[in-house]
Design a protein around this motif. Structure first.
Motif, mmCIF file in Angstrom:
data_model
loop_
_atom_site.group_PDB
_atom_site.id
_atom_site.type_symbol
_atom_site.label_atom_id
_atom_site.label_comp_id
_atom_site.label_asym_id
_atom_site.label_seq_id
_atom_site.Cartn_x
_atom_site.Cartn_y
_atom_site.Cartn_z
ATOM 1 N N SER A 44 43.116 36.167 39.599
ATOM 2 C CA SER A 44 41.870 36.544 40.274
ATOM 3 C C SER A 44 41.685 35.842 41.611
ATOM 4 C CB SER A 44 40.672 36.247 39.362
ATOM 5 O OG SER A 44 40.594 34.873 39.079
ATOM 6 N N ALA A 45 42.393 34.733 41.814
ATOM 7 C CA ALA A 45 42.315 34.021 43.094
ATOM 8 C C ALA A 45 43.363 34.513 44.085
ATOM 9 C CB ALA A 45 42.507 32.527 42.856
ATOM 10 N N GLY A 46 44.161 35.503 43.666
ATOM 11 C CA GLY A 46 45.169 36.058 44.547
ATOM 12 C C GLY A 46 46.457 35.278 44.570
ATOM 13 N N GLU A 47 46.641 34.338 43.626
ATOM 14 C CA GLU A 47 47.838 33.509 43.589
ATOM 15 C C GLU A 47 48.937 34.203 42.786
ATOM 16 O OE1 GLU A 47 45.390 29.259 43.471
ATOM 17 O OE2 GLU A 47 45.973 30.313 41.622
ATOM 18 N N VAL A 87 31.598 30.069 41.812
ATOM 19 C CA VAL A 87 32.395 31.009 42.604
ATOM 20 C C VAL A 87 31.539 32.220 42.943
ATOM 21 C CG1 VAL A 87 34.476 32.435 42.652
ATOM 22 C CG2 VAL A 87 34.487 30.261 41.426
ATOM 23 N N ASP A 88 31.506 32.594 44.211
ATOM 24 C CA ASP A 88 30.747 33.766 44.631
ATOM 25 C C ASP A 88 31.344 35.034 44.025
ATOM 26 O OD1 ASP A 88 28.998 32.263 46.118
ATOM 27 O OD2 ASP A 88 30.113 32.497 47.990
ATOM 28 N N VAL A 89 30.473 35.975 43.736
ATOM 29 C CA VAL A 89 30.875 37.222 43.094
ATOM 30 C C VAL A 89 30.797 38.376 44.080
ATOM 31 C CG1 VAL A 89 30.161 38.936 41.389
ATOM 32 C CG2 VAL A 89 30.244 36.538 40.765
ATOM 33 N N THR A 90 31.805 39.218 44.029
ATOM 34 C CA THR A 90 31.757 40.495 44.738
ATOM 35 C C THR A 90 31.225 41.529 43.755
ATOM 36 O OG1 THR A 90 33.620 39.976 46.176
ATOM 37 C CG2 THR A 90 33.115 42.295 45.865
ATOM 38 N N THR A 139 33.292 40.988 40.210
ATOM 39 C CA THR A 139 34.628 40.391 40.212
ATOM 40 C C THR A 139 34.610 39.108 41.022
ATOM 41 O OG1 THR A 139 36.973 40.733 40.711
ATOM 42 C CG2 THR A 139 35.387 41.732 42.233
ATOM 43 N N THR A 140 35.431 38.162 40.609
ATOM 44 C CA THR A 140 35.596 36.917 41.357
ATOM 45 C C THR A 140 36.876 36.945 42.184
ATOM 46 O OG1 THR A 140 36.731 35.866 39.497
ATOM 47 C CG2 THR A 140 34.346 35.588 39.617
#
Length: 250
Positions: free
Chosen positions: A15-18, A128-131, A166-167
């Motif tokens: 979810s962090a794009g890693e 963590v901010d949410v979209t 989503t985070t």
């Protein structure tokens, strides 16, 4: 007798794009001796479990959304903003609003004001901010519930309000990636009744990364591609939100 399959390596982004990967080894065993040739087909479904803190903070967002829906002034603000998104030709552009990349500054500001700082989740002790994307559409297959609106001369009746969260960090995601997206559904039985949440408190799933108004860009996600990551209401993972809700209210 048994046969061992080659190792299976699964790669993808969290979810962090890693970038991350896992390697699996599978062994298939026969219970009886046989000369029969088998061509087994195995299907793997991978998902991440939501943490208790993440679930609790998501419920806080849901509670705030109910307050927005059941307060006349904020409810009217929300619907007016969604109406304003209509581009004059594609009806679906008047069905959603979000604070994702590509949405207008006015929309992002409005959502931040309406949710009063609750658009965030607690992940491993960090905020963590949410979209989010709010979608209005008939998903319980009942034209008398929810709300109705008209765009381009066409009336859309019985629309639920679905809050997708989503985070995921879209800066690290590409078109056609599928990050975790959580869905919560709200409706009312008539125009004179209060909005309420229906189904599960939160459905865990994934959705395809796209541009805010479609296309092969990034920054947002397509709610139409959302499918569940686990079993709900006796329906296996991979179900549409409409399937889950219709089963939940049946």
């Amino acid at each position: 007798m048994y046969s061992a399959l080659p190792s299976l390596q699964v790669s993808g982004k969290n979810s962090a794009g890693e970038e991350q990967s896992l390697t699996f080894f599978v062994k298939i065993a026969h219970t009886q001796r046989s000369n029969t040739t088998y061509n087994p087909l195995l299907t793997f479904n991978f998902s991440t479990e939501i943490t208790k803190k993440e679930e609790e903070s998501a419920k806080t967002v849901a509670s705030k959304f109910l307050e927005i829906l059941n307060t006349e002034s904020s409810y009217n603000q929300l619907n007016t903003a969604i109406d304003t998104n209509y581009d004059g030709s594609r009806d679906w552009t008047a069905s959603y609003i979000g604070n994702v990349t590509g949405s207008s500054d006015d929309d992002t500001t409005l959502l931040e004001e309406l949710f009063e700082g609750t658009l965030s989740l607690d992940l491993n002790g960090a905020t963590v901010d949410v979209t989010c994307i709010i979608k209005r559409e008939n998903i319980d297959n009942n034209a008398t519930t929810g709300n109705s609106y008209t765009v381009g001369g066409t009336a859309y009746n019985g629309c639920e309000m679905t809050l997708y969260l989503t985070t995921a960090n879209f800066n690290n995601l590409s078109y056609n990636d599928y990050p975790n997206v959580y869905a919560m559904v709200f409706t009312r039985v008539s125009e004179d009744s209060l909005w309420e949440q229906i189904g599960e408190k939160m459905y865990e799933g994934t959705a395809q990364v796209v541009g805010y108004v479609g296309g092969t860009t990034t920054g947002s996600f397509d709610t139409g591609t959302w499918t569940s990551s686990k079993e709900y209401h006796g329906i296996s993972s991979g179900a549409k939100i409409s399937e889950l809700i219709q089963e939940a209210v049946s």
